[in-house]
Enzyme design. Sequence first.
Site, mmCIF file in Angstrom:
data_model
loop_
_atom_site.group_PDB
_atom_site.id
_atom_site.type_symbol
_atom_site.label_atom_id
_atom_site.label_comp_id
_atom_site.label_asym_id
_atom_site.label_seq_id
_atom_site.Cartn_x
_atom_site.Cartn_y
_atom_site.Cartn_z
ATOM 1 N N LYS A 103 -21.760 67.452 25.523
ATOM 2 C CA LYS A 103 -21.500 68.716 24.825
ATOM 3 C C LYS A 103 -21.201 68.462 23.348
ATOM 4 C CE LYS A 103 -21.164 72.454 26.072
ATOM 5 N NZ LYS A 103 -22.154 73.562 26.024
ATOM 6 N N TYR A 114 -19.726 64.826 30.596
ATOM 7 C CA TYR A 114 -19.876 66.225 30.238
ATOM 8 C C TYR A 114 -19.395 66.461 28.812
ATOM 9 C CZ TYR A 114 -18.621 71.184 29.955
ATOM 10 O OH TYR A 114 -18.467 72.482 29.544
ATOM 11 N N ASP A 165 -35.710 77.759 31.080
ATOM 12 C CA ASP A 165 -35.191 76.394 31.134
ATOM 13 C C ASP A 165 -35.229 75.832 29.718
ATOM 14 O OD1 ASP A 165 -34.685 73.714 31.451
ATOM 15 O OD2 ASP A 165 -36.236 73.369 32.970
ATOM 16 N N THR A 209 -22.751 72.176 33.579
ATOM 17 C CA THR A 209 -21.291 72.283 33.640
ATOM 18 C C THR A 209 -20.685 71.632 34.879
ATOM 19 O OG1 THR A 209 -21.493 74.461 34.687
ATOM 20 C CG2 THR A 209 -21.275 74.401 32.283
ATOM 21 N N LEU A 221 -20.103 84.363 32.117
ATOM 22 C CA LEU A 221 -19.971 84.805 30.734
ATOM 23 C C LEU A 221 -21.188 85.610 30.302
ATOM 24 C CD1 LEU A 221 -18.558 84.918 28.019
ATOM 25 C CD2 LEU A 221 -19.411 82.602 27.531
ATOM 26 N N GLY A 237 -24.870 83.590 34.289
ATOM 27 C CA GLY A 237 -23.560 83.147 34.746
ATOM 28 C C GLY A 237 -22.485 84.176 34.453
ATOM 29 N N ASP A 277 -13.548 72.626 25.406
ATOM 30 C CA ASP A 277 -12.382 71.807 25.077
ATOM 31 C C ASP A 277 -12.566 70.344 25.476
ATOM 32 O OD1 ASP A 277 -12.225 73.139 27.766
ATOM 33 O OD2 ASP A 277 -10.558 71.739 28.024
ATOM 34 N N TRP A 335 -11.168 76.848 29.979
ATOM 35 C CA TRP A 335 -10.571 77.417 31.196
ATOM 36 C C TRP A 335 -11.115 78.822 31.490
ATOM 37 C CZ3 TRP A 335 -4.778 76.062 32.356
ATOM 38 C CH2 TRP A 335 -4.585 74.681 32.265
#
Length: 303
Positions: A139, A135, A38, A72, A15, A13, A112, A160
């Site tokens: 998390k 979500y 996975d 996500t 990041l 991804g 967050d 963000w």
Amino acid sequence: MPPSALLIPGGRGQLGADLAAARGAAGLVHAPGSAELDITDSGMLTDAVDSFADAASDAGLRPVVINLAAYTAVDDAESDRATAERVNTRGPAELAGLCRERGMPLLHVSTDYVFAGDAVEPYEPTDETGPRSVYGSTKLAGEQAVLAAHSRAWVVRTAWLYGARGANFVSAMARLCAERETVSVAEDQIGSPTWTADLAGGLLELADSVARRDEPAARVLHCTNTGSVSRYEFARAIFEELGADPDRVRPVATADVPRPAPRPAYSVLSDRQWAEGGLTPLRHWREALRVAFERHGAVWGAS
């Protein structure tokens, strides 16, 4: 001391790509995507961790795992809790156990969304959580499972995120800028836009710190670009960087654009414990956005 070797589940991804690019040829990096690794597949996960541990040992490097694998799709999670739990909770818990057994530190990236979003000042890592979405709750459960499973695991919450790769708020605003005369954006959501390249640098600094056991005492940390802004003001800044008229962005209330999953109204995260742990705070979000467009403006269609 040479840089740490890195295994980065979820590494394809935005990041993960920036993490791999930032480390470059300076060390051993394995950044598999979900098709290659996975984390809900126990056999695949065990093989990947063992292979990485062996490769790091052969290279004479200290191994660190940075888990970016996550479900996500915030809205989809509302109707697909089972998958979100497998990826966000059970997978990270098993990964933490494997890291503990093999003596490897783990950095687990979180969000967050574990907070209710009703604060009026930046959230500290020790503040009460209260996720309002599937979500966020999965998390948070993943954070708790990771910390319980491994004494040398750290949770890094961020918010963000945007980068040159994949879908994010910047790429969405760039697309809408090209397609529409005006764009409506919520003015009552406040947060800290965070460039993935800057976050990658912070995670690498933390990874190298824990590899040499010069680690922060706090096991839950916050890392975002500094400063805060509304979604509406962020969108205006993006239009400015695109060379477009920011007045084309129109403010609306979150209630006017309902989504299946509630969004936190306030997502600003305090980096006080990050800095107290000897880690470098990230630059201001507006400066980061400017530099991001200098580097990747063509990707987003900047003039």
